[in-house]
Design an enzyme around this catalytic site. Structure first.
Site, PDB file in Angstrom:
ATOM      1  N   LYS A 183       0.818  -1.219   0.000  1.00 33.35           N
ATOM      2  CA  LYS A 183       0.000   0.000   0.000  1.00 33.35           C
ATOM      3  C   LYS A 183       0.845   1.259   0.000  1.00 33.35           C
ATOM      4  O   LYS A 183       0.512   2.227  -0.680  1.00 33.35           O
ATOM      5  CB  LYS A 183      -0.888   0.024   1.247  1.00 33.35           C
ATOM      6  CG  LYS A 183      -2.152  -0.780   1.125  1.00 33.35           C
ATOM      7  CD  LYS A 183      -3.058  -0.447   2.313  1.00 33.35           C
ATOM      8  CE  LYS A 183      -4.227  -1.373   2.422  1.00 33.35           C
ATOM      9  NZ  LYS A 183      -5.102  -1.357   1.271  1.00 33.35           N
ATOM     10  N   HIS A 197     -16.271  -5.961   4.231  1.00 38.00           N
ATOM     11  CA  HIS A 197     -15.377  -5.854   3.072  1.00 38.00           C
ATOM     12  C   HIS A 197     -15.671  -6.863   1.981  1.00 38.00           C
ATOM     13  O   HIS A 197     -14.856  -7.111   1.108  1.00 38.00           O
ATOM     14  CB  HIS A 197     -13.919  -5.895   3.519  1.00 38.00           C
ATOM     15  CG  HIS A 197     -13.627  -4.860   4.572  1.00 38.00           C
ATOM     16  ND1 HIS A 197     -13.597  -3.517   4.288  1.00 38.00           N
ATOM     17  CD2 HIS A 197     -13.445  -4.965   5.910  1.00 38.00           C
ATOM     18  CE1 HIS A 197     -13.380  -2.841   5.404  1.00 38.00           C
ATOM     19  NE2 HIS A 197     -13.293  -3.691   6.402  1.00 38.00           N
ATOM     20  N   ARG A 254      -6.652  -7.342 -11.874  1.00 39.75           N
ATOM     21  CA  ARG A 254      -7.347  -8.508 -12.431  1.00 39.75           C
ATOM     22  C   ARG A 254      -8.689  -8.055 -12.997  1.00 39.75           C
ATOM     23  O   ARG A 254      -9.093  -6.907 -12.791  1.00 39.75           O
ATOM     24  CB  ARG A 254      -7.605  -9.527 -11.313  1.00 39.75           C
ATOM     25  CG  ARG A 254      -8.451  -8.916 -10.195  1.00 39.75           C
ATOM     26  CD  ARG A 254      -8.880  -9.878  -9.126  1.00 39.75           C
ATOM     27  NE  ARG A 254      -9.817  -9.254  -8.209  1.00 39.75           N
ATOM     28  CZ  ARG A 254      -9.482  -8.573  -7.115  1.00 39.75           C
ATOM     29  NH1 ARG A 254      -8.214  -8.440  -6.774  1.00 39.75           N
ATOM     30  NH2 ARG A 254     -10.419  -8.026  -6.362  1.00 39.75           N
ATOM     31  N   GLU A 282      -3.748   7.781   7.530  1.00 37.40           N
ATOM     32  CA  GLU A 282      -4.613   8.546   6.631  1.00 37.40           C
ATOM     33  C   GLU A 282      -5.672   9.288   7.428  1.00 37.40           C
ATOM     34  O   GLU A 282      -6.121   8.802   8.464  1.00 37.40           O
ATOM     35  CB  GLU A 282      -5.343   7.600   5.652  1.00 37.40           C
ATOM     36  CG  GLU A 282      -4.459   7.056   4.571  1.00 37.40           C
ATOM     37  CD  GLU A 282      -5.226   6.196   3.569  1.00 37.40           C
ATOM     38  OE1 GLU A 282      -6.460   6.048   3.705  1.00 37.40           O
ATOM     39  OE2 GLU A 282      -4.576   5.678   2.651  1.00 37.40           O
TER      40      GLU A 282
HETATM   41  C1  MV4 Z   1     -10.616   4.105   4.385  1.00 34.89           C
HETATM   42  C2  MV4 Z   1     -11.860   4.444   4.924  1.00 34.89           C
HETATM   43  C3  MV4 Z   1     -11.994   5.721   5.419  1.00 34.89           C
HETATM   44  N1  MV4 Z   1     -10.960   6.588   5.398  1.00 34.89           N
HETATM   45  N2  MV4 Z   1      -9.609   5.018   4.383  1.00 34.89           N
HETATM   46  C4  MV4 Z   1     -11.525  -0.518   3.761  1.00 34.89           C
HETATM   47  C5  MV4 Z   1     -10.848  -1.513   2.895  1.00 34.89           C
HETATM   48  C6  MV4 Z   1      -9.578  -0.876   2.546  1.00 34.89           C
HETATM   49  N3  MV4 Z   1      -9.147  -1.288   1.259  1.00 34.89           N
HETATM   50  C7  MV4 Z   1      -9.832   0.573   2.618  1.00 34.89           C
HETATM   51  N4  MV4 Z   1     -10.970   0.745   3.452  1.00 34.89           N
HETATM   52  C8  MV4 Z   1     -11.337   1.952   3.920  1.00 34.89           C
HETATM   53  N5  MV4 Z   1     -10.371   2.892   3.903  1.00 34.89           N
HETATM   54  C9  MV4 Z   1      -9.800   6.207   4.877  1.00 34.89           C
HETATM   55  N6  MV4 Z   1      -8.799   7.067   4.876  1.00 34.89           N
HETATM   56  C10 MV4 Z   1     -12.874   3.500   4.920  1.00 34.89           C
HETATM   57  C11 MV4 Z   1     -12.615   2.244   4.422  1.00 34.89           C
HETATM   58  C12 MV4 Z   1     -13.704   1.320   4.449  1.00 34.89           C
HETATM   59  C13 MV4 Z   1     -14.278   0.829   3.267  1.00 34.89           C
HETATM   60  C14 MV4 Z   1     -13.815   1.203   2.012  1.00 34.89           C
HETATM   61  C15 MV4 Z   1     -14.397   0.710   0.873  1.00 34.89           C
HETATM   62  C16 MV4 Z   1     -15.457  -0.160   0.972  1.00 34.89           C
HETATM   63  C17 MV4 Z   1     -15.930  -0.559   2.173  1.00 34.89           C
HETATM   64  C18 MV4 Z   1     -15.351  -0.069   3.338  1.00 34.89           C
HETATM   65  C19 MV4 Z   1     -15.849  -0.472   4.569  1.00 34.89           C
HETATM   66  C20 MV4 Z   1     -15.279   0.005   5.705  1.00 34.89           C
HETATM   67  C21 MV4 Z   1     -14.202   0.893   5.652  1.00 34.89           C
END
Ligand code: MV4
Length: 664
Positions: free
Chosen positions: A116, A235, A292, A200
């Site tokens: 990441k 997720h 993918r 973040e």
């Molecule tokens: C975040 C966020 C809020 N703020 N980053 C969850 C999976 C990971 N790939 C990134 N995720 C998130 N990152 C910041 N700075 C909230 C999430 C997140 C989320 C993102 C996409 C789809 C579903 C989610 C469910 C919970 C939290």
């Protein structure tokens, strides 16, 4: 173009790839595990090779074996699908080393998105917007603490090696920071073997909006609009759609161009997805890139009219992209629902079992079903529990939702618990219709998503009874369960004066129904209510008029269990043994031949009044005589055989009308 490819996957995506390859005249080699010998992807392919035992580590993850099979079978390329080996750099490299085309990006592009922090550094350099924060190599606690203060609160600690939401921690204030950091590091070390963190700013109500990108090996890159995948559970995506509701054309272009920049920054080739967090104020930030073809690619296909697997094959073979950016249009709206074998009422635990009864919606220009299973297949513990993807399209979002709701009502499964009803509630929920989306949607609207049954218990019982009664009148020729109490052709006719008891068991509760058969309808009493039911059964479809309300339900009988499907709901009950056993056909009083044999003697003639237990016919089989006795008093209507005739097991010998009154 390739003339033969190997598909290193199973289930719906293997079937999906085979379908396009077929259209292009490409032969397909499938691979399969011992659990998948009879799987749909094996049947669809031109040839298939056994990989090994059911566990993925011994089958679909055996890259060495798969390459060997590709070489042996003369496949020029390997499509990895998603999951399994699709983002495995060693496998992508091994393909090239063996002169096989990996239908996916170069190994270097997969590797670049593996970390990441490294991914963020690349994206920052390429000018792709990032969530403000820190993604440096200096991981000293004091550095991270200082960066946290710079960033502000709430903030999110994310594992550099993490993915899919693992190893994340929200920190609301600086005094929580030190504890949160050490906990998150411990967790990340255990989960990924890497304790490194990035920081973040935490977006509290973001949407997940992702861009489909495509690049060819000549340096061209395009974006094919976006998908909104905000509706997730732990997720796991549940519902996806294209385009993202409310996204302005300007944002779409800005996001699309950022995504193509992201892909080109890592010399991407093939299908990729750049995920963004889309904030309430319309700003967006790079989240990660998936190297993918994704599960949810069909919604993009539906709104662009393009076949993305075809694009993959063309690009892999070295052709330029089929379209340029200004030739890509989006039309209408598409939704995808992931149908999982899981139990929403038990914390969505994955479910297993046999798909005893499986009916899918009719496919059309509006409705598409991508699946890897057929009726009778087993959903096992070994693989992802996704049964199918249901994809719908229409001119606008509201109509697409209606299509989805209706298609979910047509999707009927028995044998394995599924999330169909949950999906139905989700798609039909007002906040979803209003596109009030964010990643917390499911948690926020939980009460709406587990609505009480629409079909009340009594009506469901009446419909179940209607199904049983109609099925007895015109037994389904496909119903081969001759031992089932419902399959019996019985000569006791319900006549208009007399009610017949019928007991149905729901859970542990036995419900007594009284059925009175009239000329064109039944009168059915359940507890203190009386229902008028007219019913017309065609295969598994029951058209019922219940107290004047005409509805259509479907039903199936699986062993003793009876399932009634109505608008995405299913109602299960069991015909209580005694009802049909004693009232209808007891071994002693059956009016059907109990076995193949001959009629020795007929003891009554038509018009005779008979008493319960009176011998009516004597049969002989296997040198033994069997008396066929009247189960209750009545009048002989008709005798269907003569003395000396041979009869086969189950044949109706004579009919008797009961005059034993049972009041309704
Ligand atoms: C975040 C966020 C809020 N703020 N980053 C969850 C999976 C990971 N790939 C990134 N995720 C998130 N990152 C910041 N700075 C909230 C999430 C997140 C989320 C993102 C996409 C789809 C579903 C989610 C469910 C919970 C939290």
């Amino acid at each position: 173009m390739f003339s033969k490819i190997l598909i290193a996957n199973r289930g719906e995506i293997a079937c999906r790839v085979i379908q396009t390859a077929r259209c292009l005249g490409i032969r397909c080699v499938a691979v399969y595990s011992e659990a998948d010998r009879n799987a749909r992807h094996v049947a669809l392919a031109d040839e298939a090779f056994l990989l090994g035992p059911a566990p993925s580590s011994e089958s679909y993850l055996r890259g060495d074996k798969i390459i060997e099979i590709a070489l042996q079978s003369g496949a020029q390329a390997i499509h990895p699908g998603y999951g399994f080996l699709s983002e495995n750099t060693e496998f992508a490299d091994a393909c090239s080393q063996n002169g096989i085309v990996f239908i996916g990006p170069p190994a270097s592009a997969i590797a670049a998105m593996g970390s990441k922090s490294a991914a963020k550094a690349i994206m920052e350099k390429a000018g792709v917007p990032l969530v403000p924060g820190y993604h440096g190599d200096d991981q000293r606690p004091e550095t991270l603490r200082a960066e946290a203060l710079k960033c502000g609160f709430p903030l999110l600690l994310k594992a550099v090696a993490g993915g899919g939401g693992k190893g994340m921690r929200v920190v609301n204030a600086i005094d929580e920071f030190d504890d949160a950091l050490s906990a998150a590091k411990r967790e990340a070390q255990n989960a990924f073997g890497n304790p490194d963190m990035l920081i973040e700013r935490y977006l509290t109500q973001p949407r997940h909006v992702e861009i489909q990108v495509f690049c060819d090996s000549h340096g061209n890159g395009v974006y094919l609009a976006e998908r909104d995948c905000s509706v997730q559970r732990r997720h796991q995506k549940v519902l996806e759609e294209a385009p993202a509701p409310g996204l302005s054309t300007e944002t779409r272009i800005a996001m699309g161009e950022a995504a193509v920049k992201a892909a080109q920054a890592i010399n991407y080739v093939g299908a990729g997805t750049v995920e963004f967090l889309y904030d309430v104020d319309g700003s967006f930030f790079f989240m990660e890139m998936n190297t993918r073809l994704q599960v949810e690619h069909p919604v993009t296909e539906m709104v662009t009219g393009q076949d993305l697997v075809e694009w993959q094959l063309r690009v892999a073979e070295g052709s330029p992209l089929p379209l340029q950016q200004d030739q890509i249009r989006i039309r209408g709206h598409a939704l995808e629902a992931r149908i999982y074998a899981e139990d929403p009422d038990n914390d969505f635990l994955p479910a297993t079992g046999q798909l005893n009864y499986l009916r899918t919606p009719d496919e059309s220009a509006h409705v598409r079903v991508d699946t890897g299973v057929v009726e009778g297949d087993e959903v096992s513990v070994h693989y992802d529990p996704m049964i199918a993807k249901l994809i719908v399209w229409d001119e606008n979002r509201d109509q697409a939702i209606n299509r989805m709701v209706h298609a979910l009502e047509q999707y009927r499964i028995h044998g394995v618990k599924t999330n169909i009803r949950f999906l139905h509630a989700l798609a039909d929920a007002q906040p979803f219709r209003e596109a009030n989306l964010d990643t917390g949607f499911i948690e926020k609207h939980r009460p709406l998503l587990f609505p009480p049954a629409k079909l009340d218990l009594h009506k469901a019982l009446v419909l179940a009874a209607g199904f049983l009664l109609e099925q007895k009148r015109s037994p389904n020729p496909n119903n081969e369960d001759r031992w089932s109490p419902f399959a019996h052709q019985n000569s006791w006719r319900l006549n208009s004066e007399y009610a017949k008891p019928l007991a149905l068991k729901v859970g542990d509760q036995i419900h007594e129904l009284k059925v009175l058969e009239k000329d064109q309808h039944y009168e059915i009493r359940v507890a203190d209510s009386l229902y008028t039911l007219a019913a017309d059964l065609l295969n598994d479809q029951l058209k019922a008029v219940i107290n004047g309300h005409r509805i259509t339900v479907h039903a199936t009988q699986q062993g003793k269990e009876l399932v009634v499907f109505h608008e995405g709901e299913s109602f299960r009950c069991e015909a209580h043994e005694e009802t049909f056993g004693l009232e209808d056909v007891s071994a002693a009083g059956s009016l059907t031949a109990p076995m193949n044999g001959s009629v020795v003697a007929i003891m009554v003639k038509s018009g005779d009044t008979v008493k319960a237990g009176q011998t009516l016919v004597i049969m002989e089989a296997m040198k033994m005589e069997h008396a066929i006795k009247a189960p209750k008093a009545g009048v002989v209507d008709e005798i269907y055989f003569n003395e000396g005739e041979l009869v086969s097991e189950g044949a109706e010998l004579l009919s008797v009308t009961s005059d034993e009154e049972v009041t309704v």
